[in-house]
Design an enzyme around this catalytic site. Structure first.
Site, mmCIF file in Angstrom:
data_model
loop_
_atom_site.group_PDB
_atom_site.id
_atom_site.type_symbol
_atom_site.label_atom_id
_atom_site.label_comp_id
_atom_site.label_asym_id
_atom_site.label_seq_id
_atom_site.Cartn_x
_atom_site.Cartn_y
_atom_site.Cartn_z
ATOM 1 N N CYS A 169 0.816 -1.226 0.000
ATOM 2 C CA CYS A 169 0.000 0.000 0.000
ATOM 3 C C CYS A 169 0.848 1.275 0.000
ATOM 4 O O CYS A 169 0.335 2.361 -0.250
ATOM 5 C CB CYS A 169 -0.960 -0.001 1.182
ATOM 6 S SG CYS A 169 -1.965 -1.488 1.249
ATOM 7 N N HIS A 220 -3.221 7.022 2.616
ATOM 8 C CA HIS A 220 -3.658 5.741 2.060
ATOM 9 C C HIS A 220 -5.006 5.415 2.695
ATOM 10 O O HIS A 220 -5.211 5.596 3.894
ATOM 11 C CB HIS A 220 -2.628 4.657 2.384
ATOM 12 C CG HIS A 220 -3.142 3.276 2.134
ATOM 13 N ND1 HIS A 220 -3.742 2.929 0.952
ATOM 14 C CD2 HIS A 220 -3.172 2.167 2.925
ATOM 15 C CE1 HIS A 220 -4.120 1.653 1.014
ATOM 16 N NE2 HIS A 220 -3.785 1.176 2.203
ATOM 17 N N ASN A 277 -10.204 -0.226 0.138
ATOM 18 C CA ASN A 277 -8.747 -0.161 0.176
ATOM 19 C C ASN A 277 -8.198 -0.729 -1.132
ATOM 20 O O ASN A 277 -8.321 -1.923 -1.385
ATOM 21 C CB ASN A 277 -8.249 -0.970 1.382
ATOM 22 C CG ASN A 277 -6.730 -0.970 1.492
ATOM 23 O OD1 ASN A 277 -6.024 -0.556 0.584
ATOM 24 N ND2 ASN A 277 -6.233 -1.460 2.619
HETATM 25 O O1 UT7 Z 1 -3.621 -1.272 3.637
HETATM 26 C C1 UT7 Z 1 -3.255 -1.933 4.801
HETATM 27 C C2 UT7 Z 1 -4.151 -3.135 4.902
HETATM 28 N N1 UT7 Z 1 -4.777 -3.416 6.138
HETATM 29 C C3 UT7 Z 1 -5.268 -2.543 7.042
HETATM 30 O O2 UT7 Z 1 -5.155 -1.366 6.973
HETATM 31 C C4 UT7 Z 1 -6.018 -3.141 8.206
HETATM 32 C C5 UT7 Z 1 -5.926 -2.319 9.449
HETATM 33 N N2 UT7 Z 1 -6.832 -2.856 10.438
HETATM 34 C C6 UT7 Z 1 -8.172 -2.583 10.401
HETATM 35 O O3 UT7 Z 1 -8.609 -1.798 9.590
HETATM 36 C C7 UT7 Z 1 -9.060 -3.241 11.432
HETATM 37 O O4 UT7 Z 1 -8.273 -3.937 12.355
HETATM 38 C C8 UT7 Z 1 -10.098 -4.196 10.791
HETATM 39 C C9 UT7 Z 1 -11.127 -3.383 10.023
HETATM 40 C C10 UT7 Z 1 -9.418 -5.192 9.875
HETATM 41 C C11 UT7 Z 1 -10.835 -4.956 11.894
HETATM 42 O O5 UT7 Z 1 -11.432 -4.049 12.801
HETATM 43 P P1 UT7 Z 1 -11.314 -4.320 14.383
HETATM 44 O O6 UT7 Z 1 -12.068 -3.244 15.043
HETATM 45 O O7 UT7 Z 1 -9.858 -4.460 14.704
HETATM 46 O O8 UT7 Z 1 -12.121 -5.682 14.546
HETATM 47 P P2 UT7 Z 1 -11.592 -7.089 15.070
HETATM 48 O O9 UT7 Z 1 -10.679 -7.731 14.088
HETATM 49 O O10 UT7 Z 1 -11.095 -6.927 16.472
HETATM 50 O O11 UT7 Z 1 -12.935 -7.908 15.120
HETATM 51 C C12 UT7 Z 1 -14.019 -7.549 15.996
HETATM 52 C C13 UT7 Z 1 -15.147 -8.531 15.793
HETATM 53 C C14 UT7 Z 1 -14.712 -9.987 15.837
HETATM 54 O O12 UT7 Z 1 -15.749 -10.724 16.487
HETATM 55 P P3 UT7 Z 1 -15.624 -11.105 18.040
HETATM 56 O O13 UT7 Z 1 -14.391 -11.937 18.152
HETATM 57 O O14 UT7 Z 1 -15.538 -9.812 18.775
HETATM 58 O O15 UT7 Z 1 -16.894 -11.861 18.298
HETATM 59 C C15 UT7 Z 1 -14.661 -10.399 14.396
HETATM 60 O O16 UT7 Z 1 -14.895 -11.790 14.214
HETATM 61 O O17 UT7 Z 1 -15.732 -8.330 14.496
HETATM 62 C C16 UT7 Z 1 -15.797 -9.611 13.818
HETATM 63 N N3 UT7 Z 1 -15.658 -9.343 12.379
HETATM 64 C C17 UT7 Z 1 -16.722 -9.089 11.592
HETATM 65 N N4 UT7 Z 1 -18.045 -9.026 11.844
HETATM 66 C C18 UT7 Z 1 -18.858 -8.733 10.822
HETATM 67 C C19 UT7 Z 1 -14.525 -9.291 11.638
HETATM 68 N N5 UT7 Z 1 -14.836 -8.998 10.360
HETATM 69 C C20 UT7 Z 1 -16.187 -8.866 10.300
HETATM 70 C C21 UT7 Z 1 -17.095 -8.565 9.264
HETATM 71 N N6 UT7 Z 1 -18.410 -8.504 9.574
HETATM 72 N N7 UT7 Z 1 -16.687 -8.326 8.015
#
Ligand code: UT7
Length: 325
Positions: free
Chosen positions: A112, A252, A282
């Site tokens: 990225c 980004h 993204n």
């Molecule tokens: O260009 C660089 C590429 N990557 C990035 O920039 C990623 C940077 N990170 C992020 O943007 C965030 O960490 C994410 C958007 C990927 C995730 O957000 P988060 O607030 O860190 O969520 P999490 O991974 O802690 O997940 C929270 C909950 C989980 O459920 P439990 O364990 O709390 O029950 C996940 O299973 O959300 C769940 N979850 C979803 N639920 C519905 C994860 N993805 C989804 C989804 N829909 N798509």
């Protein structure tokens, strides 16, 4: 003193638009979760066109907008992690398609941050005095390396390409940069792993699960907010800039919450950060040049404006640049 100026910008996306509601039909997710956690509402997803189609389209537009002939292009540098082939590079495919017979063409891989690394490379070639201009393009079809059964990643990405035609100038242009790599953290964001299978070992030749985008979202989030904040702080201090001196910050587009944290930490009004993640998701190396092109196409950039580009991503890598328009 030789400087490098951006003369023209362009972008290209696949026509097909996939909304959060469309994704909720294939994985257990919701428009509410995706919008609240990322700021993404929809993204363009390839209906079959590969990355070369998008980057070639950008290159053709750049030639037209900058009113330069293909045979006068000195350099073509493309940033991508989703090339059509291992070889040839996307840059060589562009060279063939537009007839840039005199260009040196190659790709760079910095995920990225890729456009920032490509722009920085073009700047150095031009500042050496040996090259006069460059097509610098970031393009991806991330949809082909996303696991469409993994809701944690498949909702985040989109396809697209963007780029700039840059040339040598005696006027202000690319004025300051800070690019960097933290390879010790590479495992927190990977894609495209291929097994070393051959006729003389027992490794399975099947596609490895690590072929798909694989990441520790929270660690990437932490890395991005820390590195971009640090890099922007360095820029503001070294160039004695206040946020009032900068027309737009173009980050980004990975997650609106990452940008909100950066804005808050630096005391910069969020409105100064140009965002289009709601419509494009993204798009990795394409996100910064596509955002730059949107600002340019809307006539929001005036000669002399100070613009700051800030990328971060796999590697791990980051890149910040101050441009005088
Ligand atoms: O260009 C660089 C590429 N990557 C990035 O920039 C990623 C940077 N990170 C992020 O943007 C965030 O960490 C994410 C958007 C990927 C995730 O957000 P988060 O607030 O860190 O969520 P999490 O991974 O802690 O997940 C929270 C909950 C989980 O459920 P439990 O364990 O709390 O029950 C996940 O299973 O959300 C769940 N979850 C979803 N639920 C519905 C994860 N993805 C989804 C989804 N829909 N798509």
């Amino acid at each position: 003193m030789i400087r490098t100026r951006v003369i023209a910008t362009a972008a290209s996306v696949p026509e097909q638009v996939i909304t959060n509601a469309d994704l909720a039909k294939i994985v257990d997710t919701s428009d509410e979760w995706i919008t609240q956690r990322t700021g993404i509402r929809e993204r363009h997803i390839s209906a079959g066109e590969n990355t070369s189609v998008l980057v070639i389209n950008v290159a053709k537009q750049l030639l037209e907008r900058a009113a330069v002939k293909a045979e006068d292009i000195d350099l073509i540098i493309v940033a991508s992690v989703t090339q059509d082939y291992g070889t040839p590079s996307l840059a060589c495919m562009i060279q063939k398609e537009i007839g840039a017979v005199n260009a040196v063409a190659f790709d760079v891989v910095a995920a990225c941050s890729g456009f920032m690394f490509a722009l920085s490379t073009a700047d150095k070639f031009i500042k050496s005095g040996a090259y006069g201009n460059a097509l610098v393009i970031g393009g991806e079809t991330l949809s082909k390396i996303v696991d469409w059964t993994d809701r944690a990643t498949c909702v985040l990405f989109g396809d697209g390409a963007g780029g700039a035609y840059v040339e040598k100038s005696e006027e202000a242009g690319m004025e300051w940069e800070n690019i960097g790599s933290a390879g010790e953290k590479y495992e927190i964001l990977t894609e495209g792993y291929t097994n070393c299978a051959n006729a003389f070992n027992d490794n399975p030749a099947s596609v490895d699960p690590l072929w798909y985008v694989n990441m520790n979202g929270r660690e990437v989030f932490k890395f991005a907010t820390k590195k971009v904040t640090g890099s922007l702080k360095k820029l503001m201090e070294e160039k004695h800039l206040k946020h009032e001196d900068v027309k737009y910050f173009i980050p980004h587009q990975a997650n609106i919450r990452i940008v909100e944290v950066i804005a808050k930490k630096l005391g910069i009004p969020f409105e100064k950060f140009y965002m289009n993640i709601d419509r494009l998701g993204n798009t990795s190396s394409a996100s910064i040049p596509m955002a730059l092109n949107e600002l340019n196409e809307q006539g929001l950039l005036e000669r002399g404006d100070k613009i700051v580009l800030a990328g971060f991503g796999g590697g791990m890598t980051w890149g910040t640049m101050l441009i005088v328009w």
